[in-house]
Structure formats: structure tokens, C-alpha cells
Design a protein around this motif. Sequence first.
Motif, PDB file in Angstrom:
ATOM      1  N   PHE A 138       0.833  -1.204   0.000  1.00 40.45           N
ATOM      2  CA  PHE A 138       0.000   0.000   0.000  1.00 40.45           C
ATOM      3  C   PHE A 138       0.865   1.251   0.000  1.00 40.45           C
ATOM      4  CE2 PHE A 138      -2.652  -3.333   1.673  1.00 40.45           C
ATOM      5  CZ  PHE A 138      -3.862  -3.113   1.032  1.00 40.45           C
ATOM      6  N   LYS A 139       0.266   2.358  -0.379  1.00 37.99           N
ATOM      7  CA  LYS A 139       0.975   3.635  -0.401  1.00 37.99           C
ATOM      8  C   LYS A 139       1.262   4.079   1.030  1.00 37.99           C
ATOM      9  CE  LYS A 139      -1.124   5.175  -4.684  1.00 37.99           C
ATOM     10  NZ  LYS A 139      -2.117   6.057  -5.276  1.00 37.99           N
ATOM     11  N   LEU A 140       2.499   4.487   1.252  1.00 37.81           N
ATOM     12  CA  LEU A 140       2.917   4.939   2.571  1.00 37.81           C
ATOM     13  C   LEU A 140       2.073   6.121   3.045  1.00 37.81           C
ATOM     14  CD1 LEU A 140       4.984   4.156   4.707  1.00 37.81           C
ATOM     15  CD2 LEU A 140       6.540   5.836   3.716  1.00 37.81           C
ATOM     16  N   LYS A 141       1.689   7.000   2.115  1.00 42.54           N
ATOM     17  CA  LYS A 141       0.889   8.173   2.520  1.00 42.54           C
ATOM     18  C   LYS A 141      -0.486   7.761   3.042  1.00 42.54           C
ATOM     19  CE  LYS A 141      -1.128   9.485  -1.903  1.00 42.54           C
ATOM     20  NZ  LYS A 141      -2.453   9.929  -1.804  1.00 42.54           N
ATOM     21  N   ASP A 142      -1.061   6.653   2.533  1.00 41.34           N
ATOM     22  CA  ASP A 142      -2.356   6.177   3.029  1.00 41.34           C
ATOM     23  C   ASP A 142      -2.217   5.615   4.443  1.00 41.34           C
ATOM     24  OD1 ASP A 142      -3.584   6.897   0.655  1.00 41.34           O
ATOM     25  OD2 ASP A 142      -3.468   4.882  -0.202  1.00 41.34           O
ATOM     26  N   ILE A 143      -1.165   4.847   4.663  1.00 38.51           N
ATOM     27  CA  ILE A 143      -0.921   4.293   6.000  1.00 38.51           C
ATOM     28  C   ILE A 143      -0.615   5.419   6.973  1.00 38.51           C
ATOM     29  CG2 ILE A 143       0.568   2.763   7.357  1.00 38.51           C
ATOM     30  CD1 ILE A 143       0.950   1.132   4.719  1.00 38.51           C
ATOM     31  N   ASN A 144       0.140   6.424   6.511  1.00 39.80           N
ATOM     32  CA  ASN A 144       0.457   7.574   7.344  1.00 39.80           C
ATOM     33  C   ASN A 144      -0.821   8.314   7.758  1.00 39.80           C
ATOM     34  OD1 ASN A 144       1.286  10.792   7.284  1.00 39.80           O
ATOM     35  ND2 ASN A 144       2.736   9.472   8.362  1.00 39.80           N
ATOM     36  N   GLY A 145      -1.761   8.465   6.833  1.00 41.68           N
ATOM     37  CA  GLY A 145      -3.040   9.110   7.158  1.00 41.68           C
ATOM     38  C   GLY A 145      -3.796   8.344   8.232  1.00 41.68           C
ATOM     39  N   LEU A 146      -3.765   7.025   8.149  1.00 38.71           N
ATOM     40  CA  LEU A 146      -4.416   6.198   9.168  1.00 38.71           C
ATOM     41  C   LEU A 146      -3.727   6.363  10.515  1.00 38.71           C
ATOM     42  CD1 LEU A 146      -6.419   3.922  10.020  1.00 38.71           C
ATOM     43  CD2 LEU A 146      -4.630   2.317   9.378  1.00 38.71           C
ATOM     44  N   LYS A 147      -2.399   6.326  10.537  1.00 39.37           N
ATOM     45  CA  LYS A 147      -1.653   6.465  11.797  1.00 39.37           C
ATOM     46  C   LYS A 147      -1.914   7.832  12.428  1.00 39.37           C
ATOM     47  CE  LYS A 147       0.580   3.640  13.272  1.00 39.37           C
ATOM     48  NZ  LYS A 147       0.069   2.576  14.175  1.00 39.37           N
ATOM     49  N   ARG A 148      -1.940   8.885  11.617  1.00 40.41           N
ATOM     50  CA  ARG A 148      -2.229  10.224  12.151  1.00 40.41           C
ATOM     51  C   ARG A 148      -3.626  10.268  12.756  1.00 40.41           C
ATOM     52  NH1 ARG A 148      -0.512  12.460   7.181  1.00 40.41           N
ATOM     53  NH2 ARG A 148      -2.630  13.245   6.980  1.00 40.41           N
ATOM     54  N   ALA A 149      -4.607   9.716  12.053  1.00 40.72           N
ATOM     55  CA  ALA A 149      -5.993   9.714  12.551  1.00 40.72           C
ATOM     56  C   ALA A 149      -6.113   8.858  13.813  1.00 40.72           C
ATOM     57  CB  ALA A 149      -6.934   9.195  11.471  1.00 40.72           C
ATOM     58  N   GLU A 150      -5.437   7.726  13.820  1.00 41.99           N
ATOM     59  CA  GLU A 150      -5.495   6.803  14.952  1.00 41.99           C
ATOM     60  C   GLU A 150      -4.878   7.424  16.205  1.00 41.99           C
ATOM     61  OE1 GLU A 150      -4.528   2.144  15.070  1.00 41.99           O
ATOM     62  OE2 GLU A 150      -2.781   3.373  14.629  1.00 41.99           O
ATOM     63  N   LEU A 151      -3.758   8.116  16.034  1.00 46.56           N
ATOM     64  CA  LEU A 151      -3.053   8.713  17.166  1.00 46.56           C
ATOM     65  C   LEU A 151      -3.590  10.090  17.535  1.00 46.56           C
ATOM     66  CD1 LEU A 151       0.572   7.730  16.105  1.00 46.56           C
ATOM     67  CD2 LEU A 151      -0.820   6.664  17.896  1.00 46.56           C
ATOM     68  N   GLY A 152      -4.296  10.730  16.602  1.00 44.33           N
ATOM     69  CA  GLY A 152      -4.806  12.071  16.861  1.00 44.33           C
ATOM     70  C   GLY A 152      -3.708  13.111  16.933  1.00 44.33           C
ATOM     71  N   GLN A 153      -2.595  12.868  16.255  1.00 42.10           N
ATOM     72  CA  GLN A 153      -1.467  13.806  16.247  1.00 42.10           C
ATOM     73  C   GLN A 153      -0.620  13.559  15.012  1.00 42.10           C
ATOM     74  OE1 GLN A 153       0.316  12.570  19.923  1.00 42.10           O
ATOM     75  NE2 GLN A 153       1.748  11.198  18.933  1.00 42.10           N
ATOM     76  N   GLU A 154       0.337  14.436  14.791  1.00 44.64           N
ATOM     77  CA  GLU A 154       1.237  14.275  13.647  1.00 44.64           C
ATOM     78  C   GLU A 154       2.008  12.969  13.766  1.00 44.64           C
ATOM     79  OE1 GLU A 154       2.130  15.508  10.555  1.00 44.64           O
ATOM     80  OE2 GLU A 154       0.231  16.499  10.940  1.00 44.64           O
TER      81      GLU A 154
END
Length: 163
Positions: free
Chosen positions: A22-38
Motif C-alpha cells: 500500500f501507499k505509505l501516505k495512506d498508511i500515514n493518514g491512518l496512523k495520524r488519525a489513529e493517534l490524533g497527532q502528527e
Amino acid sequence: MSLNNYRPVMTAHYTLDWLNAFKLKDINGLKRAELGQEHSMLETASFVNYAMRQVMHGKSAIWGVKENQPEQFIGIISLQNIDLDGKTAQLSASFLPPDLDQTKTLTEVVPHVIRMLQTDINFKYLFVAQSQVASFLPALTQLNFEQVESTKDAALVEFVKSI
């Protein structure tokens, strides 16, 4: 036992594949949303690398989940802390948006994955985070797992396979 052959996994509505597909930017978006921070792209790349090492060593199976129509990354599902001798693992999932009701997706995906792994790992015990029990319960019930009343770790709920 090697878990790296268990990909891609396809169900009627979803395709599961290793995170590096998968695209790293998609996983990054999930991690940001999951953590609620950058969450930096470097941190996300480290997460993906670590997850894939765990898969290669048979310690976990972690898949990115793509909805087939429309074709888009929607989340991650994993079996972690796999104990082959004890036939146990911890199930977890995270989806975009974070408040998405995961029950429908998990009810389709989890039974498929557990049945697929049945030949190599006949799970007797599965653990789920207290906060995700409601989402996982229909899928685990479908697989004849029953919730155990008390567990050693208050943050986790234990499910045992009924015979």
C-alpha cells in the motif's frame, strides 16, 4: 511457520495485503488519525518495516485492507503476539475514518482469515482490546469463540474456541 504466504487475501468486498503493498501516505493518514497527532512519514515507514519483520519471523500477520469498490485503502487488521504452541493471538483493527463502524468489515474479513489460517494454526484463544470487543464479537461468535469472563489483563478480553 511462515506467515508470509498468506497474501493477498480476498473476500467479496475487501482485499487484504501486506502493508508494503500500500501507499505509505495512506498508511500515514491512518496512523495520524489513529493517534490524533502528527505522525511523520519516517515514523510510518519504520512502523511498516517493523510490521513486515514481525510477519517474516512468524510473530504476527498484519494486512492493509482495501475496499474493492471503490478501490481504496481503508485500514489495517492484525494478528499479533502469535503463540503457535499455545494457539493464541491478539486481534486488532484500525480503520479510516477512526469512528467508522468496523463490525460489518470485521464480520466479513475475520472469519475468512481465521479459517484460512486454520490448517497451520488452529487458534484456541484470541484476545481483543476491551475497546474493540463490540466490533469483533459478531465475527468471533460466527467462528464459535466465546467470551471468557475474566482475564489476566484488564485491557484485553479473552475468547476461547468452543467445541
